[in-house]
Design a protein around this motif. Structure first.
Motif, short mmCIF file in Angstrom:
data_model
loop_
_atom_site.label_atom_id
_atom_site.label_comp_id
_atom_site.label_asym_id
_atom_site.label_seq_id
_atom_site.Cartn_x
_atom_site.Cartn_y
_atom_site.Cartn_z
N THR A 1 0.83 -1.21 0.00
CA THR A 1 0.00 0.00 0.00
C THR A 1 0.86 1.26 0.00
O THR A 1 0.51 2.25 -0.64
N ALA A 2 1.99 1.24 0.69
CA ALA A 2 2.89 2.39 0.67
C ALA A 2 3.42 2.64 -0.73
O ALA A 2 3.55 3.79 -1.17
N HIS B 1 1.88 1.79 -3.57
CA HIS B 1 0.76 2.33 -4.36
C HIS B 1 0.54 3.81 -4.07
O HIS B 1 0.30 4.60 -4.97
N ASP B 2 0.65 4.18 -2.82
CA ASP B 2 0.37 5.56 -2.41
C ASP B 2 1.57 6.50 -2.57
O ASP B 2 1.43 7.70 -2.32
N SER B 3 2.71 5.97 -3.00
CA SER B 3 3.93 6.77 -3.12
C SER B 3 3.79 7.81 -4.24
O SER B 3 3.06 7.60 -5.22
N TYR C 1 4.58 6.25 -7.76
CA TYR C 1 3.52 5.45 -8.38
C TYR C 1 2.33 6.32 -8.76
O TYR C 1 1.69 6.10 -9.79
N GLN C 2 2.02 7.31 -7.94
CA GLN C 2 0.93 8.21 -8.27
C GLN C 2 1.22 8.98 -9.56
O GLN C 2 0.31 9.26 -10.34
#
Length: 96
Positions: free
Chosen positions: A67-68, A70-72, A75-76
């Motif tokens: 999840t970290a 994905h939320d980085s 990646y954003q």
């Protein structure tokens, strides 16, 4: 601690150029976040209600790491490059 897996199925690719731009940014962001690509491509065979869609399987050491990543910000930025260029289903599941 159980491993975690991203499973991403591409329902439709609307813009191959946007998908390529996403992939160029997403690959490094995922590996820098600790992700390991285990499989990617169109299924060799599908059964039951399976769909012959491009699928990507990525392993992480934990749900938190997945999840970290994905939320980085990295990646954003990849997701911003995709900008509706594909319809995807992304799931994060915990290993057994």
């Amino acid at each position: 601690m159980p491993k975690a897996y991203w499973i991403s199925a591409y329902r439709a690719v609307k813009d191959p150029d946007k998908l390529a731009a996403y992939a160029k940014l997403a690959g490094p962001a995922i590996t820098e976040g600790g992700g390991r690509f285990l499989a990617r491509g169109v299924p060799a065979k599908v059964y039951e209600a399976g769909l012959a869609q491009r699928t990507v399987l990525i392993e992480f050491d934990s749900i938190e790491q997945a999840t970290a990543t994905h939320d980085s910000p990295a990646y954003q930025a990849a997701l911003a490059a995709l900008d509706d260029g594909a319809e995807r289903d992304l799931r994060v599941i915990e290993g057994v």
